[in-house]
Scaffold this active site. Sequence first.
Site, PDB file in Angstrom:
ATOM      1  N   LYS A 140       0.844  -1.097   0.125  1.00  0.00           N
ATOM      2  CA  LYS A 140      -0.526   0.064  -0.250  1.00  0.00           C
ATOM      3  C   LYS A 140       0.330   1.074   0.028  1.00  0.00           C
ATOM      4  O   LYS A 140       2.287   1.147   0.263  1.00  0.00           O
ATOM      5  CB  LYS A 140      -0.984   0.084   1.001  1.00  0.00           C
ATOM      6  CG  LYS A 140      -1.960  -0.869   1.466  1.00  0.00           C
ATOM      7  CD  LYS A 140      -2.693  -1.286   2.462  1.00  0.00           C
ATOM      8  CE  LYS A 140      -3.588  -2.363   2.877  1.00  0.00           C
ATOM      9  NZ  LYS A 140      -4.641  -2.526   3.348  1.00  0.00           N
ATOM     10  N   TYR A 174     -12.358  -2.819  -2.698  1.00  0.00           N
ATOM     11  CA  TYR A 174     -13.097  -2.986  -1.577  1.00  0.00           C
ATOM     12  C   TYR A 174     -14.651  -2.803  -1.011  1.00  0.00           C
ATOM     13  O   TYR A 174     -14.800  -2.276  -0.341  1.00  0.00           O
ATOM     14  CB  TYR A 174     -12.454  -2.013  -1.117  1.00  0.00           C
ATOM     15  CG  TYR A 174     -10.484  -1.147  -0.456  1.00  0.00           C
ATOM     16  CD1 TYR A 174     -10.658  -2.375   0.231  1.00  0.00           C
ATOM     17  CD2 TYR A 174     -10.657  -0.410  -0.857  1.00  0.00           C
ATOM     18  CE1 TYR A 174      -9.182  -2.980   1.010  1.00  0.00           C
ATOM     19  CE2 TYR A 174      -8.667  -1.146   0.100  1.00  0.00           C
ATOM     20  CZ  TYR A 174      -8.477  -1.445   0.581  1.00  0.00           C
ATOM     21  OH  TYR A 174      -7.654  -1.629   0.794  1.00  0.00           O
ATOM     22  N   PHE A 198     -15.346   3.481   7.528  1.00  0.00           N
ATOM     23  CA  PHE A 198     -14.341   3.546   6.953  1.00  0.00           C
ATOM     24  C   PHE A 198     -14.061   3.496   5.658  1.00  0.00           C
ATOM     25  O   PHE A 198     -12.761   3.797   4.963  1.00  0.00           O
ATOM     26  CB  PHE A 198     -13.482   3.034   8.035  1.00  0.00           C
ATOM     27  CG  PHE A 198     -13.252   2.052   7.901  1.00  0.00           C
ATOM     28  CD1 PHE A 198     -12.874   0.985   7.049  1.00  0.00           C
ATOM     29  CD2 PHE A 198     -13.919   0.886   9.014  1.00  0.00           C
ATOM     30  CE1 PHE A 198     -12.700  -0.617   7.054  1.00  0.00           C
ATOM     31  CE2 PHE A 198     -13.833  -0.384   9.414  1.00  0.00           C
ATOM     32  CZ  PHE A 198     -13.402  -1.232   7.967  1.00  0.00           C
ATOM     33  N   ARG A 256      -1.903 -14.857   3.724  1.00  0.00           N
ATOM     34  CA  ARG A 256      -2.406 -13.989   4.947  1.00  0.00           C
ATOM     35  C   ARG A 256      -1.462 -14.236   5.979  1.00  0.00           C
ATOM     36  O   ARG A 256      -1.682 -13.339   7.374  1.00  0.00           O
ATOM     37  CB  ARG A 256      -3.848 -14.314   5.054  1.00  0.00           C
ATOM     38  CG  ARG A 256      -4.677 -14.052   3.997  1.00  0.00           C
ATOM     39  CD  ARG A 256      -6.247 -14.552   4.030  1.00  0.00           C
ATOM     40  NE  ARG A 256      -6.448 -13.634   5.656  1.00  0.00           N
ATOM     41  CZ  ARG A 256      -7.417 -11.790   5.158  1.00  0.00           C
ATOM     42  NH1 ARG A 256      -6.759 -11.457   4.039  1.00  0.00           N
ATOM     43  NH2 ARG A 256      -7.730 -11.978   5.551  1.00  0.00           N
ATOM     44  N   THR A 266      -5.560  -8.754  10.500  1.00  0.00           N
ATOM     45  CA  THR A 266      -5.633  -6.951  10.391  1.00  0.00           C
ATOM     46  C   THR A 266      -5.772  -6.346  11.664  1.00  0.00           C
ATOM     47  O   THR A 266      -5.305  -5.328  11.017  1.00  0.00           O
ATOM     48  CB  THR A 266      -7.084  -7.537   9.462  1.00  0.00           C
ATOM     49  OG1 THR A 266      -7.296  -7.905   8.281  1.00  0.00           O
ATOM     50  CG2 THR A 266      -7.195  -6.055   9.015  1.00  0.00           C
ATOM     51  N   ARG A 276       2.259  -7.414   9.619  1.00  0.00           N
ATOM     52  CA  ARG A 276       1.693  -6.033  10.646  1.00  0.00           C
ATOM     53  C   ARG A 276       2.299  -6.320  11.837  1.00  0.00           C
ATOM     54  O   ARG A 276       2.657  -4.649  12.406  1.00  0.00           O
ATOM     55  CB  ARG A 276       0.312  -6.624  10.235  1.00  0.00           C
ATOM     56  CG  ARG A 276       0.238  -6.379   9.088  1.00  0.00           C
ATOM     57  CD  ARG A 276      -1.564  -6.533   9.104  1.00  0.00           C
ATOM     58  NE  ARG A 276      -2.001  -5.966   7.288  1.00  0.00           N
ATOM     59  CZ  ARG A 276      -2.969  -6.546   6.835  1.00  0.00           C
ATOM     60  NH1 ARG A 276      -3.645  -7.982   7.439  1.00  0.00           N
ATOM     61  NH2 ARG A 276      -3.016  -6.327   5.787  1.00  0.00           N
ATOM     62  N   ASN A 298      -1.854  -0.198   7.157  1.00  0.00           N
ATOM     63  CA  ASN A 298      -1.296  -1.997   7.757  1.00  0.00           C
ATOM     64  C   ASN A 298      -0.508  -2.003   7.153  1.00  0.00           C
ATOM     65  O   ASN A 298       0.172  -3.571   6.160  1.00  0.00           O
ATOM     66  CB  ASN A 298      -2.198  -2.733   8.295  1.00  0.00           C
ATOM     67  CG  ASN A 298      -3.677  -3.051   7.283  1.00  0.00           C
ATOM     68  OD1 ASN A 298      -3.608  -2.225   6.015  1.00  0.00           O
ATOM     69  ND2 ASN A 298      -4.778  -3.742   7.333  1.00  0.00           N
ATOM     70  N   HIS A 301      -1.871  -5.738   1.964  1.00  0.00           N
ATOM     71  CA  HIS A 301      -3.282  -6.103   1.456  1.00  0.00           C
ATOM     72  C   HIS A 301      -3.110  -7.960   0.461  1.00  0.00           C
ATOM     73  O   HIS A 301      -2.227  -7.440  -0.082  1.00  0.00           O
ATOM     74  CB  HIS A 301      -4.226  -5.336   0.689  1.00  0.00           C
ATOM     75  CG  HIS A 301      -5.509  -6.880   0.136  1.00  0.00           C
ATOM     76  ND1 HIS A 301      -6.699  -6.082   1.066  1.00  0.00           N
ATOM     77  CD2 HIS A 301      -5.762  -7.643  -1.306  1.00  0.00           C
ATOM     78  CE1 HIS A 301      -7.865  -7.172   0.510  1.00  0.00           C
ATOM     79  NE2 HIS A 301      -6.678  -7.987  -1.114  1.00  0.00           N
ATOM     80  N   GLU A 322      -9.896  -9.655  -7.632  1.00  0.00           N
ATOM     81  CA  GLU A 322      -9.039  -8.359  -7.135  1.00  0.00           C
ATOM     82  C   GLU A 322      -7.926  -8.699  -8.244  1.00  0.00           C
ATOM     83  O   GLU A 322      -7.077  -7.008  -8.573  1.00  0.00           O
ATOM     84  CB  GLU A 322      -7.972  -8.721  -5.554  1.00  0.00           C
ATOM     85  CG  GLU A 322      -9.375  -8.614  -4.968  1.00  0.00           C
ATOM     86  CD  GLU A 322      -8.792  -8.943  -3.590  1.00  0.00           C
ATOM     87  OE1 GLU A 322      -7.502  -9.863  -3.299  1.00  0.00           O
ATOM     88  OE2 GLU A 322      -8.936  -8.833  -2.181  1.00  0.00           O
TER      89      GLU A 322
HETATM   90  P1  CMP Z   1      -7.443  -4.634   3.884  1.00  0.00           P
HETATM   91  O1  CMP Z   1      -6.598  -6.155   3.820  1.00  0.00           O
HETATM   92  O2  CMP Z   1      -6.482  -3.364   2.335  1.00  0.00           O
HETATM   93  O3  CMP Z   1      -8.375  -4.545   4.258  1.00  0.00           O
HETATM   94  C1  CMP Z   1      -9.552  -4.089   4.373  1.00  0.00           C
HETATM   95  C2  CMP Z   1      -9.125  -2.417   4.985  1.00  0.00           C
HETATM   96  O4  CMP Z   1      -9.712  -1.572   6.238  1.00  0.00           O
HETATM   97  C3  CMP Z   1      -8.065  -3.545   5.972  1.00  0.00           C
HETATM   98  O5  CMP Z   1      -6.891  -3.520   5.161  1.00  0.00           O
HETATM   99  C4  CMP Z   1      -7.585  -2.060   6.664  1.00  0.00           C
HETATM  100  O6  CMP Z   1      -6.208  -1.963   6.646  1.00  0.00           O
HETATM  101  C5  CMP Z   1      -9.112  -1.611   7.063  1.00  0.00           C
HETATM  102  N1  CMP Z   1      -9.300  -1.316   8.154  1.00  0.00           N
HETATM  103  C6  CMP Z   1      -9.987  -2.370   9.120  1.00  0.00           C
HETATM  104  N2  CMP Z   1     -10.885  -2.107  10.301  1.00  0.00           N
HETATM  105  C7  CMP Z   1     -10.200  -0.827   9.753  1.00  0.00           C
HETATM  106  C8  CMP Z   1     -11.027   0.901  10.961  1.00  0.00           C
HETATM  107  N3  CMP Z   1     -11.621  -0.410  11.876  1.00  0.00           N
HETATM  108  N4  CMP Z   1     -10.387   1.854  10.554  1.00  0.00           N
HETATM  109  C9  CMP Z   1      -9.768   1.846   9.750  1.00  0.00           C
HETATM  110  N5  CMP Z   1      -9.843   0.883   8.868  1.00  0.00           N
HETATM  111  C10 CMP Z   1      -9.941  -1.042   8.488  1.00  0.00           C
END
Ligand code: CMP
Length: 148
Positions: free
Chosen positions: A10, A50, A58, A86, A92, A103, A113, A116, A127
């Site tokens: 990212k 997404y 969010f 993963r 996450t 992470r 984070n 992805h 995707e």
């Molecule tokens: P990703 O694996 O890209 O898929 C969904 C994303 O949502 C996840 O990584 C996080 O970056 C994001 N995410 C999950 N929970 C939250 C949250 N509470 N606030 C902001 N972003 C979030």
Amino acid sequence: MEERSLILLKPDCLQRGITGEIITRFEKKGLKFVALKMLLISNEKAEYHYAEHRAKPFFKELVDFITSSPVVAMVVESEEAIRLARKLSGATKVEDAAPGTIRGDYVIHTSSNIVHTSDSKESAEREIANFFSPDEIVMYEKDIYHWI
Ligand code: CMP
């Protein structure tokens, strides 16, 4: 059974200058890279990527973040590629991400984070097709020289 997973490094990964280190983690594991490129994600592709989070509070933050600066997109292939990628990434929620995972070692905020990875076969197919055309997937034999 061979499968493919999409990995996105990212915007925070490139901005922090740790792209090489993170690619190395996946590479050292032995995952086979079959596609890799840098790109600026459009709003349309981010919203499609997404889509399952569209109703989340969010969602806008997610789209704004992933489109804010370039990403590196990669496709890896192996048996259990989805679960392996993963596991390397870690949980996450940052407070659940174990030390030793990407992470767990690099992330302090769940919203930024750095990585992805696809969460299922269905997501992976959708995707990958969102970011790569079929002719960008490179077919080759890995380990032909038995170096690892
Ligand atoms: P990703 O694996 O890209 O898929 C969904 C994303 O949502 C996840 O990584 C996080 O970056 C994001 N995410 C999950 N929970 C939250 C949250 N509470 N606030 C902001 N972003 C979030």
